[in-house]
Scaffold this motif. Structure first.
Motif, short mmCIF file in Angstrom:
data_model
loop_
_atom_site.label_atom_id
_atom_site.label_comp_id
_atom_site.label_asym_id
_atom_site.label_seq_id
_atom_site.Cartn_x
_atom_site.Cartn_y
_atom_site.Cartn_z
N ASN A 106 0.85 -1.17 0.00
CA ASN A 106 0.00 0.00 0.00
C ASN A 106 0.89 1.23 0.00
OD1 ASN A 106 -2.22 -1.72 0.31
ND2 ASN A 106 -1.90 -1.78 2.51
N ALA A 107 0.32 2.37 -0.24
CA ALA A 107 1.12 3.59 -0.26
C ALA A 107 0.31 4.75 0.28
CB ALA A 107 1.59 3.90 -1.67
N LEU A 108 1.03 5.70 0.84
CA LEU A 108 0.46 6.97 1.23
C LEU A 108 0.98 8.00 0.24
CD1 LEU A 108 -1.30 8.24 3.40
CD2 LEU A 108 0.77 8.76 4.67
N VAL A 109 0.07 8.53 -0.57
CA VAL A 109 0.44 9.40 -1.68
C VAL A 109 0.03 10.83 -1.36
CG1 VAL A 109 0.14 9.83 -4.15
CG2 VAL A 109 0.08 7.49 -3.28
N GLY A 110 0.99 11.73 -1.40
CA GLY A 110 0.70 13.15 -1.20
C GLY A 110 0.36 13.80 -2.52
N VAL A 111 -0.76 14.53 -2.53
CA VAL A 111 -1.21 15.20 -3.76
C VAL A 111 -1.50 16.66 -3.41
CG1 VAL A 111 -2.89 15.24 -5.62
CG2 VAL A 111 -2.29 13.07 -4.53
N ARG A 112 -0.78 17.56 -4.06
CA ARG A 112 -1.05 18.98 -3.87
C ARG A 112 -2.02 19.42 -4.96
NH1 ARG A 112 2.75 24.22 -3.27
NH2 ARG A 112 0.99 25.57 -2.87
N LEU A 113 -3.17 19.91 -4.52
CA LEU A 113 -4.19 20.34 -5.47
C LEU A 113 -3.81 21.67 -6.10
CD1 LEU A 113 -7.44 19.40 -3.52
CD2 LEU A 113 -6.18 18.05 -5.18
N ARG A 114 -4.33 21.90 -7.29
CA ARG A 114 -4.01 23.14 -8.01
C ARG A 114 -4.95 24.27 -7.64
NH1 ARG A 114 -4.10 20.05 -13.59
NH2 ARG A 114 -5.94 19.37 -12.49
N SER A 115 -6.10 23.96 -7.09
CA SER A 115 -7.07 24.98 -6.70
C SER A 115 -6.78 25.46 -5.28
CB SER A 115 -8.48 24.40 -6.77
OG SER A 115 -9.40 25.30 -6.22
N GLU A 116 -7.07 26.73 -5.03
CA GLU A 116 -6.88 27.30 -3.69
C GLU A 116 -8.18 27.33 -2.91
OE1 GLU A 116 -3.94 28.29 -2.29
OE2 GLU A 116 -2.97 27.45 -4.06
N SER A 117 -9.23 26.76 -3.44
CA SER A 117 -10.55 26.82 -2.81
C SER A 117 -10.71 25.74 -1.75
CB SER A 117 -11.63 26.64 -3.88
OG SER A 117 -12.87 26.41 -3.29
N ASP A 118 -11.21 26.14 -0.58
CA ASP A 118 -11.50 25.17 0.47
C ASP A 118 -12.66 24.27 0.07
OD1 ASP A 118 -9.50 26.17 2.07
OD2 ASP A 118 -10.83 27.46 3.23
N PHE A 119 -13.61 24.83 -0.69
CA PHE A 119 -14.74 24.04 -1.16
C PHE A 119 -14.26 22.90 -2.06
CE2 PHE A 119 -17.94 23.24 -4.46
CZ PHE A 119 -18.99 22.80 -3.68
N VAL A 120 -13.39 23.22 -3.00
CA VAL A 120 -12.85 22.19 -3.91
C VAL A 120 -12.06 21.17 -3.12
CG1 VAL A 120 -11.29 21.78 -5.85
CG2 VAL A 120 -12.86 23.71 -5.91
N LEU A 121 -11.26 21.61 -2.18
CA LEU A 121 -10.47 20.70 -1.34
C LEU A 121 -11.38 19.72 -0.61
CD1 LEU A 121 -7.60 20.12 -0.03
CD2 LEU A 121 -8.35 21.62 1.80
N ALA A 168 -7.38 14.59 -11.62
CA ALA A 168 -8.48 14.55 -12.60
C ALA A 168 -9.82 14.77 -11.90
CB ALA A 168 -8.47 13.21 -13.35
N GLN A 169 -9.96 14.21 -10.70
CA GLN A 169 -11.19 14.44 -9.93
C GLN A 169 -11.32 15.92 -9.57
OE1 GLN A 169 -14.16 13.28 -9.51
NE2 GLN A 169 -13.73 11.57 -8.13
N GLU A 170 -10.21 16.55 -9.21
CA GLU A 170 -10.23 17.98 -8.92
C GLU A 170 -10.67 18.77 -10.15
OE1 GLU A 170 -7.21 21.51 -7.47
OE2 GLU A 170 -6.44 19.82 -8.62
N LYS A 171 -10.16 18.42 -11.31
CA LYS A 171 -10.52 19.12 -12.55
C LYS A 171 -12.01 18.98 -12.83
CE LYS A 171 -9.48 20.52 -17.01
NZ LYS A 171 -10.75 21.16 -17.24
N ARG A 172 -12.57 17.79 -12.62
CA ARG A 172 -14.00 17.59 -12.84
C ARG A 172 -14.84 18.41 -11.86
NH1 ARG A 172 -12.06 12.41 -14.07
NH2 ARG A 172 -12.40 11.64 -11.97
#
Length: 188
Positions: A106-121, A168-172
């Protein structure tokens, strides 16, 4: 959200108070009260409004600013792809459970989102966690980063695939709810 400070007339610093009664929140809390109470009478609705106002006065929250535009077709795409991801991930988790690879990594993957919105996060974290085989174990609001635990991750290509699925989920989500900007830089 960091507390805002206000200077009083005497020169002392104190926390700024938010507008305590936010009518959309009162309406939502009153409707929840009405549904939970189970009797749909004007008196129980009035009681819900009174309780909601009291809750807002005792527990003031910062104002929620959701200036977004709902886009119907991207929302349909988001929901359809989310359901597709659930079905595919469910089959993959079932296969991994019945025929586990040796060793199962298994892995713990860090992903930094491109949006600055708390709603999107928040929405992305919820959608990723609802797909079987992955769960968001930590969120860093300051950097807009998610840490996703994923099963059956064997190499760096699988780690990158998890990262790309989250982005990709963030983009959608951004496409469906609009008015949020994605930074052009590639997050690490």
């Amino acid at each position: 959200m960091s507390p805002q400070m206000r200077t009083t007339r005497s020169g002392k610093q104190r926390l700024a108070r938010y507008r305590a009664v936010q009518w959309p929140m009162v309406l939502l809390l009153a409707l929840v009260w009405w549904v939970l109470w189970g009797t749909y009478t004007p008196f129980s609705l009035l009681g819900g409004v009174v309780v909601a106002v009291l809750v807002c006065l005792v527990f003031p929250l910062p104002p929620l600013r959701l200036e977004m535009r709902l886009r119907p077709w991207p929302l349909v795409v988001l929901v359809a792809r989310f359901h597709f991801d659930i079905v595919v991930a469910s089959v993959q988790v079932a296969w991994t459970t019945l025929f586990p690879p040796k060793p199962l990594t298994n892995a713990l993957v860090g992903v930094r989102l491109r949006s600055e919105s708390d709603f999107v996060l928040t929405v992305v974290a919820e959608l990723v966690s609802l797909v079987p085989g992955s769960v968001v174990v930590e969120v860093h609001r300051g950097t807009h980063s998610l840490f996703v635990h994923a099963i059956d991750v064997r190499n760096d290509d699988d780690v990158e695939a998890v990262r790309q699925r989250v982005l990709a989920q963030e983009k959608r989500v951004v496409d469906a709810f609009g008015d949020f900007e994605l930074s052009e830089e590639v997050p690490s």
